[in-house]
Design a protein around this motif. Structure first.
Motif, PDB file in Angstrom:
ATOM      1  N   ARG A   1       3.466   5.548  -3.877  1.00 38.62           N
ATOM      2  CA  ARG A   1       4.730   6.275  -3.754  1.00 38.62           C
ATOM      3  C   ARG A   1       4.646   7.680  -4.335  1.00 38.62           C
ATOM      4  O   ARG A   1       5.066   8.645  -3.712  1.00 38.62           O
ATOM      5  CB  ARG A   1       5.800   5.445  -4.441  1.00 38.62           C
ATOM      6  N   TRP A   2       4.101   7.817  -5.535  1.00 40.54           N
ATOM      7  CA  TRP A   2       4.031   9.136  -6.173  1.00 40.54           C
ATOM      8  C   TRP A   2       3.025  10.041  -5.484  1.00 40.54           C
ATOM      9  O   TRP A   2       3.153  11.260  -5.495  1.00 40.54           O
ATOM     10  CB  TRP A   2       3.724   8.997  -7.663  1.00 40.54           C
ATOM     11  N   GLY A   3       2.036   9.457  -4.859  1.00 37.39           N
ATOM     12  CA  GLY A   3       1.115  10.248  -4.047  1.00 37.39           C
ATOM     13  C   GLY A   3       1.801  10.848  -2.836  1.00 37.39           C
ATOM     14  O   GLY A   3       1.592  12.006  -2.487  1.00 37.39           O
ATOM     15  N   TRP A   4       2.654  10.049  -2.183  1.00 38.75           N
ATOM     16  CA  TRP A   4       3.421  10.569  -1.048  1.00 38.75           C
ATOM     17  C   TRP A   4       4.389  11.658  -1.501  1.00 38.75           C
ATOM     18  O   TRP A   4       4.567  12.670  -0.824  1.00 38.75           O
ATOM     19  CB  TRP A   4       4.208   9.449  -0.361  1.00 38.75           C
ATOM     20  N   TYR A   5       5.011  11.438  -2.672  1.00 38.45           N
ATOM     21  CA  TYR A   5       5.931  12.448  -3.192  1.00 38.45           C
ATOM     22  C   TYR A   5       5.182  13.730  -3.547  1.00 38.45           C
ATOM     23  O   TYR A   5       5.681  14.833  -3.319  1.00 38.45           O
ATOM     24  CB  TYR A   5       6.676  11.928  -4.410  1.00 38.45           C
TER      25      TYR A   5
ATOM     26  N   ALA B   1       3.583  18.413   5.818  1.00 39.73           N
ATOM     27  CA  ALA B   1       2.932  17.091   5.861  1.00 39.73           C
ATOM     28  C   ALA B   1       3.840  16.032   5.247  1.00 39.73           C
ATOM     29  O   ALA B   1       3.877  14.891   5.716  1.00 39.73           O
ATOM     30  CB  ALA B   1       1.595  17.143   5.135  1.00 39.73           C
ATOM     31  N   GLY B   2       4.576  16.393   4.209  1.00 42.47           N
ATOM     32  CA  GLY B   2       5.507  15.454   3.602  1.00 42.47           C
ATOM     33  C   GLY B   2       6.634  15.076   4.542  1.00 42.47           C
ATOM     34  O   GLY B   2       7.066  13.917   4.575  1.00 42.47           O
ATOM     35  N   ILE B   3       7.114  16.040   5.315  1.00 39.55           N
ATOM     36  CA  ILE B   3       8.173  15.750   6.280  1.00 39.55           C
ATOM     37  C   ILE B   3       7.645  14.836   7.385  1.00 39.55           C
ATOM     38  O   ILE B   3       8.308  13.866   7.772  1.00 39.55           O
ATOM     39  CB  ILE B   3       8.764  17.058   6.849  1.00 39.55           C
ATOM     40  N   LEU B   4       6.443  15.120   7.883  1.00 37.71           N
ATOM     41  CA  LEU B   4       5.860  14.251   8.910  1.00 37.71           C
ATOM     42  C   LEU B   4       5.611  12.848   8.373  1.00 37.71           C
ATOM     43  O   LEU B   4       5.892  11.848   9.044  1.00 37.71           O
ATOM     44  CB  LEU B   4       4.556  14.857   9.435  1.00 37.71           C
ATOM     45  N   THR B   5       5.088  12.753   7.158  1.00 36.24           N
ATOM     46  CA  THR B   5       4.877  11.445   6.540  1.00 36.24           C
ATOM     47  C   THR B   5       6.206  10.735   6.330  1.00 36.24           C
ATOM     48  O   THR B   5       6.322   9.529   6.571  1.00 36.24           O
ATOM     49  CB  THR B   5       4.153  11.603   5.195  1.00 36.24           C
TER      50      THR B   5
ATOM     51  N   LEU C   1       0.825  -1.199   0.000  1.00 38.92           N
ATOM     52  CA  LEU C   1       0.000   0.000   0.000  1.00 38.92           C
ATOM     53  C   LEU C   1       0.865   1.258   0.000  1.00 38.92           C
ATOM     54  O   LEU C   1       0.617   2.193  -0.753  1.00 38.92           O
ATOM     55  CB  LEU C   1      -0.929  -0.005   1.220  1.00 38.92           C
ATOM     56  N   VAL C   2       1.900   1.260   0.812  1.00 39.88           N
ATOM     57  CA  VAL C   2       2.782   2.429   0.886  1.00 39.88           C
ATOM     58  C   VAL C   2       3.554   2.601  -0.406  1.00 39.88           C
ATOM     59  O   VAL C   2       3.627   3.693  -0.970  1.00 39.88           O
ATOM     60  CB  VAL C   2       3.732   2.307   2.098  1.00 39.88           C
TER      61      VAL C   2
ATOM     62  N   ARG D   1      12.462   8.325   3.134  1.00 43.37           N
ATOM     63  CA  ARG D   1      13.654   9.156   2.931  1.00 43.37           C
ATOM     64  C   ARG D   1      13.439  10.151   1.798  1.00 43.37           C
ATOM     65  O   ARG D   1      13.794  11.326   1.903  1.00 43.37           O
ATOM     66  CB  ARG D   1      14.854   8.270   2.625  1.00 43.37           C
ATOM     67  N   ASN D   2      12.832   9.690   0.709  1.00 45.78           N
ATOM     68  CA  ASN D   2      12.576  10.587  -0.418  1.00 45.78           C
ATOM     69  C   ASN D   2      11.567  11.669  -0.057  1.00 45.78           C
ATOM     70  O   ASN D   2      11.696  12.813  -0.498  1.00 45.78           O
ATOM     71  CB  ASN D   2      12.110   9.790  -1.625  1.00 45.78           C
ATOM     72  N   CYS D   3      10.551  11.328   0.747  1.00 48.44           N
ATOM     73  CA  CYS D   3       9.586  12.344   1.198  1.00 48.44           C
ATOM     74  C   CYS D   3      10.277  13.396   2.056  1.00 48.44           C
ATOM     75  O   CYS D   3       9.996  14.592   1.931  1.00 48.44           O
ATOM     76  CB  CYS D   3       8.449  11.694   1.977  1.00 48.44           C
ATOM     77  N   LEU D   4      11.172  12.953   2.928  1.00 46.69           N
ATOM     78  CA  LEU D   4      11.934  13.915   3.736  1.00 46.69           C
ATOM     79  C   LEU D   4      12.777  14.826   2.858  1.00 46.69           C
ATOM     80  O   LEU D   4      12.828  16.046   3.065  1.00 46.69           O
ATOM     81  CB  LEU D   4      12.839  13.171   4.724  1.00 46.69           C
ATOM     82  N   PHE D   5      13.432  14.243   1.870  1.00 49.91           N
ATOM     83  CA  PHE D   5      14.286  15.007   0.968  1.00 49.91           C
ATOM     84  C   PHE D   5      13.474  16.023   0.171  1.00 49.91           C
ATOM     85  O   PHE D   5      13.847  17.197   0.070  1.00 49.91           O
ATOM     86  CB  PHE D   5      15.023  14.037   0.041  1.00 49.91           C
TER      87      PHE D   5
END
Length: 103
Positions: free
Chosen positions: A27-31, A40-44, A22-23, A61-65
């Motif tokens: 992936r592109w939704g999270w990005y 919200a991206g940093i928290l996710t 699911l995660v 890691r990519n969401c944090l970046f």
């Protein structure tokens, strides 16, 4: 090298193959979330980076970046571009004030 201890959050959630899929399938939704709403991206990203699966941690890691880039680096670059624009405008204004040599 010591083994990585899972946090209390990741131990309370059973990581199954379905959760990992699911995660990683969104992936592109999270990005996109990290790009349009950096906080919200940093928290996710922090939440996903704490998981046990290597693929899910890569998404975190990519969401944090992405969140860091959008929230910190892009505004700094825009500020630098605006400062260069104002510096060029000031130089142009000063150049217009200097009398020209017309005989």
């Amino acid at each position: 090298m010591t083994a990585r201890r899972p946090s209390s959050i990741s131990t309370s959630i059973k990581t199954t193959e379905a959760n990992r899929n699911l995660v990683t399938s969104f992936r592109w939704g999270w990005y996109g979330l990290a790009f349009f709403v950096p906080f919200a991206g940093i928290l996710t990203g922090l939440f996903l980076y704490d998981q046990d699966s290597r693929e899910v941690r890569k998404v975190g890691r990519n969401c944090l970046f992405i969140g860091f880039l959008v929230w910190v680096v892009f505004p700094v670059l825009i500020l630098l571009v605006v400062m260069v624009f104002f510096a060029l405008a000031a130089v142009n204004w000063i150049a217009d004030m200097v009398p020209s040599d017309s005989n």
